[in-house]
Design a protein around this motif. Sequence first.
Motif, mmCIF file in Angstrom:
data_model
loop_
_atom_site.group_PDB
_atom_site.id
_atom_site.type_symbol
_atom_site.label_atom_id
_atom_site.label_comp_id
_atom_site.label_asym_id
_atom_site.label_seq_id
_atom_site.Cartn_x
_atom_site.Cartn_y
_atom_site.Cartn_z
ATOM 1 N N GLU A 107 -4.553 2.412 51.351
ATOM 2 C CA GLU A 107 -3.841 2.104 52.652
ATOM 3 C C GLU A 107 -4.610 2.919 54.050
ATOM 4 N N THR A 108 -4.506 4.083 53.817
ATOM 5 C CA THR A 108 -5.275 5.101 54.581
ATOM 6 C C THR A 108 -6.492 4.499 54.999
ATOM 7 N N ALA A 109 -7.352 4.163 54.255
ATOM 8 C CA ALA A 109 -8.714 3.565 54.507
ATOM 9 C C ALA A 109 -8.611 2.378 55.370
ATOM 10 N N SER A 110 -7.601 1.439 54.921
ATOM 11 C CA SER A 110 -7.698 0.305 55.653
ATOM 12 C C SER A 110 -7.228 0.328 57.123
ATOM 13 N N PHE A 111 -5.900 1.305 57.260
ATOM 14 C CA PHE A 111 -5.631 1.522 58.503
ATOM 15 C C PHE A 111 -6.436 2.439 59.365
ATOM 16 N N ASP A 146 -0.569 -9.339 51.867
ATOM 17 C CA ASP A 146 0.706 -8.481 52.319
ATOM 18 C C ASP A 146 1.889 -8.330 51.382
ATOM 19 N N ARG A 147 1.883 -9.351 50.790
ATOM 20 C CA ARG A 147 2.944 -9.541 49.903
ATOM 21 C C ARG A 147 2.556 -8.560 48.683
ATOM 22 N N ALA A 148 1.565 -8.644 48.269
ATOM 23 C CA ALA A 148 1.113 -7.608 47.148
ATOM 24 C C ALA A 148 1.267 -6.462 47.633
ATOM 25 N N ARG A 149 0.852 -5.998 49.045
ATOM 26 C CA ARG A 149 1.271 -4.526 49.391
ATOM 27 C C ARG A 149 2.697 -4.272 49.378
ATOM 28 N N ALA A 150 3.307 -5.303 50.055
ATOM 29 C CA ALA A 150 4.989 -4.980 50.044
ATOM 30 C C ALA A 150 5.488 -4.765 48.510
ATOM 31 N N ILE A 162 6.889 -3.532 34.849
ATOM 32 C CA ILE A 162 5.944 -2.935 35.052
ATOM 33 C C ILE A 162 4.820 -2.972 33.997
ATOM 34 N N ALA A 163 5.240 -2.954 32.579
ATOM 35 C CA ALA A 163 4.433 -3.234 31.521
ATOM 36 C C ALA A 163 3.977 -4.481 31.482
ATOM 37 N N GLY A 164 4.584 -5.428 32.027
ATOM 38 C CA GLY A 164 4.266 -6.917 32.063
ATOM 39 C C GLY A 164 3.438 -7.360 32.896
ATOM 40 N N ALA A 165 3.238 -6.521 34.181
ATOM 41 C CA ALA A 165 2.351 -6.680 35.135
ATOM 42 C C ALA A 165 0.995 -7.243 35.197
ATOM 43 N N ASP A 166 0.559 -7.986 35.873
ATOM 44 C CA ASP A 166 -0.782 -8.422 36.010
ATOM 45 C C ASP A 166 -1.756 -6.954 36.560
ATOM 46 N N GLU A 167 -2.844 -6.793 36.010
ATOM 47 C CA GLU A 167 -3.808 -5.952 36.044
ATOM 48 C C GLU A 167 -4.208 -6.302 37.704
ATOM 49 N N ILE A 168 -4.730 -5.183 38.374
ATOM 50 C CA ILE A 168 -5.504 -5.414 39.811
ATOM 51 C C ILE A 168 -7.113 -5.711 39.404
ATOM 52 N N ALA A 169 -7.563 -6.418 40.086
ATOM 53 C CA ALA A 169 -8.910 -6.960 40.013
ATOM 54 C C ALA A 169 -9.689 -5.675 40.472
ATOM 55 N N GLY A 170 -10.611 -5.148 39.610
ATOM 56 C CA GLY A 170 -11.381 -3.839 39.913
ATOM 57 C C GLY A 170 -12.554 -3.971 40.895
ATOM 58 N N GLU A 171 -12.380 -4.477 42.223
ATOM 59 C CA GLU A 171 -13.503 -4.488 43.169
ATOM 60 C C GLU A 171 -14.070 -2.983 43.413
ATOM 61 N N ALA A 172 -15.287 -3.077 44.059
ATOM 62 C CA ALA A 172 -15.846 -1.819 44.195
ATOM 63 C C ALA A 172 -14.544 -0.919 45.099
ATOM 64 N N GLU A 173 -14.126 -1.561 46.057
ATOM 65 C CA GLU A 173 -13.157 -0.809 46.833
ATOM 66 C C GLU A 173 -12.175 -0.263 46.359
ATOM 67 N N ASN A 174 -11.468 -0.900 45.248
ATOM 68 C CA ASN A 174 -10.362 -0.376 44.489
ATOM 69 C C ASN A 174 -10.438 -0.166 43.427
ATOM 70 N N VAL A 175 -11.310 0.301 42.629
ATOM 71 C CA VAL A 175 -11.487 0.784 41.251
ATOM 72 C C VAL A 175 -10.537 1.961 40.872
ATOM 73 N N SER A 176 -10.625 2.725 41.657
ATOM 74 C CA SER A 176 -9.426 3.871 41.522
ATOM 75 C C SER A 176 -8.031 3.359 41.294
ATOM 76 N N LEU A 177 -7.571 2.519 42.354
ATOM 77 C CA LEU A 177 -6.454 1.897 42.472
ATOM 78 C C LEU A 177 -6.273 1.041 41.010
ATOM 79 N N LYS A 234 0.694 0.837 61.073
ATOM 80 C CA LYS A 234 -0.185 1.735 61.208
ATOM 81 C C LYS A 234 0.307 3.242 61.812
ATOM 82 N N THR A 235 1.035 2.914 63.207
ATOM 83 C CA THR A 235 1.600 4.059 63.292
ATOM 84 C C THR A 235 2.774 4.708 62.481
ATOM 85 N N PHE A 236 3.528 3.929 61.934
ATOM 86 C CA PHE A 236 4.476 4.594 61.104
ATOM 87 C C PHE A 236 3.825 5.151 59.816
ATOM 88 N N PHE A 237 2.692 4.543 59.290
ATOM 89 C CA PHE A 237 2.126 5.244 58.259
ATOM 90 C C PHE A 237 1.512 6.378 58.417
#
Length: 209
Positions: free
Chosen positions: A201-205, A18-22, A44-59, A160-163
């Motif tokens: 986020e949409t898929a998760s909610f 959740d902290r990563a989401r925030a 941003i340029a120095g940020a870590d990459e996101i692990a490319g699991e199957a469900e978030n390759v596009s992300l 979820k309601t707000f999103f």
Amino acid sequence: MNAQLNSPELSAVVLQEDRARADFYAVISRLFYAGPDAGLLAAIAGADEIAGEAENVSLAQAWRSLIAAAAAMDAEAALEEYDSVFVGTGKAEVTPYASHYLVESMKENVLVRLRADLATSGLERERGAAEYEDHFAGLCEIMRHLIFFGSDDVAVQKQKTFFMGYLVPCYASFCAAVTASPNTNFYKHVARFTKAFLDVETASFEIAQ
């Protein structure tokens, strides 16, 4: 939105996911609130990459592209791009207000409904803030705050309601408008990452009980 939103004290205990989401909501909010300065681009340029699991390759790919774009972008050029596209002279080329992307029947009462929902959560726009509450940056900042309220079922339902009520009806159209603009360079990458993140986020909610 950033530095312009009053809220109650946030929870000190937040799950790592959740902290990563925030954090992602915070980055998106900041980038659409104003053009990035050199410090933000470097972060941003120095940020870590996101692990490319199957469900978030596009992300992961979109985040990698944004990192590369930030590393190559000049801060002054980024500020000029933001002002040209989202501020403009007289009328912005791409408006950052969510109500613009809603069907006509929803436009009339969205601000009234949004202000009531914010009041219920103890949130309000600070006095003197120039932007209306439905500014895209403000909606992302509100999501960041809601994440920090907790991770129990009640807190997740509030997110979820707000999103679903305020971001889902507008984010795809907004991101498409930014991407399609002939005047966006850096912000095409911002919009693509935003779309990919909010799709996740949409898929998760949608599967959340």
